[in-house]
Design a protein around this motif. Structure first.
Motif, PDB file in Angstrom:
ATOM      1  N   ALA A  31       4.110   1.880 -11.173  1.00 37.25           N
ATOM      2  CA  ALA A  31       2.981   1.350 -10.403  1.00 37.25           C
ATOM      3  C   ALA A  31       3.401   1.031  -8.972  1.00 37.25           C
ATOM      4  CB  ALA A  31       2.418   0.110 -11.089  1.00 37.25           C
ATOM      5  N   LEU A  32       4.564   0.438  -8.793  1.00 38.80           N
ATOM      6  CA  LEU A  32       5.041   0.120  -7.443  1.00 38.80           C
ATOM      7  C   LEU A  32       5.358   1.386  -6.657  1.00 38.80           C
ATOM      8  CD1 LEU A  32       7.224  -2.964  -8.301  1.00 38.80           C
ATOM      9  CD2 LEU A  32       5.132  -2.958  -6.949  1.00 38.80           C
ATOM     10  N   MET A  33       5.896   2.405  -7.317  1.00 39.22           N
ATOM     11  CA  MET A  33       6.176   3.662  -6.637  1.00 39.22           C
ATOM     12  C   MET A  33       4.874   4.338  -6.199  1.00 39.22           C
ATOM     13  SD  MET A  33       7.973   7.161  -7.943  1.00 39.22           S
ATOM     14  CE  MET A  33       6.535   7.536  -8.916  1.00 39.22           C
ATOM     15  N   LEU A  34       3.877   4.328  -7.060  1.00 39.09           N
ATOM     16  CA  LEU A  34       2.592   4.927  -6.703  1.00 39.09           C
ATOM     17  C   LEU A  34       1.911   4.164  -5.571  1.00 39.09           C
ATOM     18  CD1 LEU A  34       1.219   5.884 -10.229  1.00 39.09           C
ATOM     19  CD2 LEU A  34       2.116   7.405  -8.456  1.00 39.09           C
ATOM     20  N   LEU A  35       2.038   2.826  -5.579  1.00 35.34           N
ATOM     21  CA  LEU A  35       1.482   2.022  -4.485  1.00 35.34           C
ATOM     22  C   LEU A  35       2.141   2.389  -3.162  1.00 35.34           C
ATOM     23  CD1 LEU A  35      -0.207  -0.424  -3.417  1.00 35.34           C
ATOM     24  CD2 LEU A  35       1.821  -1.807  -3.914  1.00 35.34           C
ATOM     25  N   ALA A  36       3.455   2.471  -3.150  1.00 32.46           N
ATOM     26  CA  ALA A  36       4.172   2.828  -1.915  1.00 32.46           C
ATOM     27  C   ALA A  36       3.815   4.237  -1.461  1.00 32.46           C
ATOM     28  CB  ALA A  36       5.673   2.702  -2.141  1.00 32.46           C
ATOM     29  N   THR A  37       3.706   5.170  -2.394  1.00 38.30           N
ATOM     30  CA  THR A  37       3.339   6.546  -2.053  1.00 38.30           C
ATOM     31  C   THR A  37       1.932   6.615  -1.474  1.00 38.30           C
ATOM     32  OG1 THR A  37       4.765   7.352  -3.817  1.00 38.30           O
ATOM     33  CG2 THR A  37       3.139   8.881  -2.957  1.00 38.30           C
ATOM     34  N   ALA A  38       1.001   5.878  -2.060  1.00 39.09           N
ATOM     35  CA  ALA A  38      -0.375   5.868  -1.551  1.00 39.09           C
ATOM     36  C   ALA A  38      -0.445   5.279  -0.152  1.00 39.09           C
ATOM     37  CB  ALA A  38      -1.274   5.087  -2.507  1.00 39.09           C
ATOM     38  N   LEU A  39       0.323   4.220   0.100  1.00 38.49           N
ATOM     39  CA  LEU A  39       0.317   3.617   1.437  1.00 38.49           C
ATOM     40  C   LEU A  39       0.916   4.561   2.477  1.00 38.49           C
ATOM     41  CD1 LEU A  39       1.278  -0.069   0.627  1.00 38.49           C
ATOM     42  CD2 LEU A  39      -0.912   0.779   1.465  1.00 38.49           C
ATOM     43  N   THR A  41       0.995   7.936   2.351  1.00 36.77           N
ATOM     44  CA  THR A  41       0.137   9.105   2.589  1.00 36.77           C
ATOM     45  C   THR A  41      -1.177   8.751   3.263  1.00 36.77           C
ATOM     46  OG1 THR A  41      -0.728   8.930   0.345  1.00 36.77           O
ATOM     47  CG2 THR A  41       1.122  10.422   0.685  1.00 36.77           C
ATOM     48  N   SER A  42      -1.652   7.507   3.099  1.00 31.90           N
ATOM     49  CA  SER A  42      -2.934   7.137   3.701  1.00 31.90           C
ATOM     50  C   SER A  42      -2.809   6.674   5.150  1.00 31.90           C
ATOM     51  CB  SER A  42      -3.600   6.027   2.877  1.00 31.90           C
ATOM     52  OG  SER A  42      -2.871   4.817   3.013  1.00 31.90           O
ATOM     53  N   SER A  44      -2.475   3.785   6.281  1.00 31.83           N
ATOM     54  CA  SER A  44      -3.350   2.629   6.473  1.00 31.83           C
ATOM     55  C   SER A  44      -2.623   1.401   6.986  1.00 31.83           C
ATOM     56  CB  SER A  44      -4.051   2.290   5.152  1.00 31.83           C
ATOM     57  OG  SER A  44      -3.092   1.970   4.169  1.00 31.83           O
ATOM     58  N   VAL A  45      -1.317   1.438   7.039  1.00 28.69           N
ATOM     59  CA  VAL A  45      -0.520   0.296   7.484  1.00 28.69           C
ATOM     60  C   VAL A  45       0.334   0.755   8.663  1.00 28.69           C
ATOM     61  CG1 VAL A  45       1.205  -1.396   6.749  1.00 28.69           C
ATOM     62  CG2 VAL A  45      -0.462  -0.564   5.110  1.00 28.69           C
ATOM     63  N   PRO A  46       0.481  -0.079   9.702  1.00 29.77           N
ATOM     64  CA  PRO A  46       1.356   0.300  10.817  1.00 29.77           C
ATOM     65  C   PRO A  46       2.803   0.510  10.340  1.00 29.77           C
ATOM     66  CG  PRO A  46       0.311  -1.843  11.219  1.00 29.77           C
ATOM     67  CD  PRO A  46      -0.164  -1.365   9.909  1.00 29.77           C
ATOM     68  N   PRO A  47       3.602   1.261  11.092  1.00 25.91           N
ATOM     69  CA  PRO A  47       4.942   1.633  10.615  1.00 25.91           C
ATOM     70  C   PRO A  47       5.827   0.456  10.201  1.00 25.91           C
ATOM     71  CG  PRO A  47       4.391   2.933  12.529  1.00 25.91           C
ATOM     72  CD  PRO A  47       3.286   1.940  12.354  1.00 25.91           C
TER      73      PRO A  47
END
Length: 146
Positions: A31-39, A41-42, A44-47
């Motif tokens: 779940a944490l890996m998928l969350l990081a991957t989604a962030l 690829t999207s 949505s968060v500054p670098p």
């Protein structure tokens, strides 16, 4: 030579291992890996924020794996595994730090900074290809036999 234990499945470390614990640790890590991957690829968060979120996700995943998969905690029967982990962490950080330092110093000592500055500011340096009239010692007649 039995040392008082006849059934190996009665050992405390064996008693800790359950499929529920293994599945929970694996599910948290996924779940944490998928969350990081989604962030990532999207976008949505500054670098810098993305780096912090990924670092926190990785830290939580490591803690979940240590607790659920490796069963390392501060209980009495597991104390030597905990001591080994506590001694491993500074050695691991020193190894990573020294590796980073070694490669950064290697980069600084091997890069030609004049080439790097000409790439970043080409107007400062001369053109890369010289003119034909500037080349001295070149034979202008290829059939002269020299």
């Amino acid at each position: 030579m039995s040392h008082g234990a006849t059934d190996p499945t009665m050992h405390p470390e064996v008693q800790l291992s359950t499929s529920k614990g293994y599945f929970l640790g694996f599910a948290i890590s996924i779940a944490l890996m998928l969350l990081a991957t989604a962030l990532v690829t999207s976008h949505s968060v500054p670098p810098f924020g993305l780096l912090m979120v990924i670092t926190v996700c990785a830290g939580i995943a490591v803690i979940a794996q240590i607790y659920f998969l490796l069963h390392i905690d501060i209980s009495e029967h597991n104390i030597w595994n905990t001591v080994a982990l506590v001694l491993f962490i500074p050695l691991f950080l020193i190894t990573i730090g020294l590796t980073w330092w070694m490669f950064s110093q290697l980069y600084l000592r091997t890069m030609d900074m004049s080439v790097m500055s000409s790439v970043t500011n080409p107007a400062v340096h001369a053109p890369a290809t010289p003119k034909l009239s500037d080349m001295s010692g070149m034979n202008k007649n290829p059939d002269s036999g020299n």
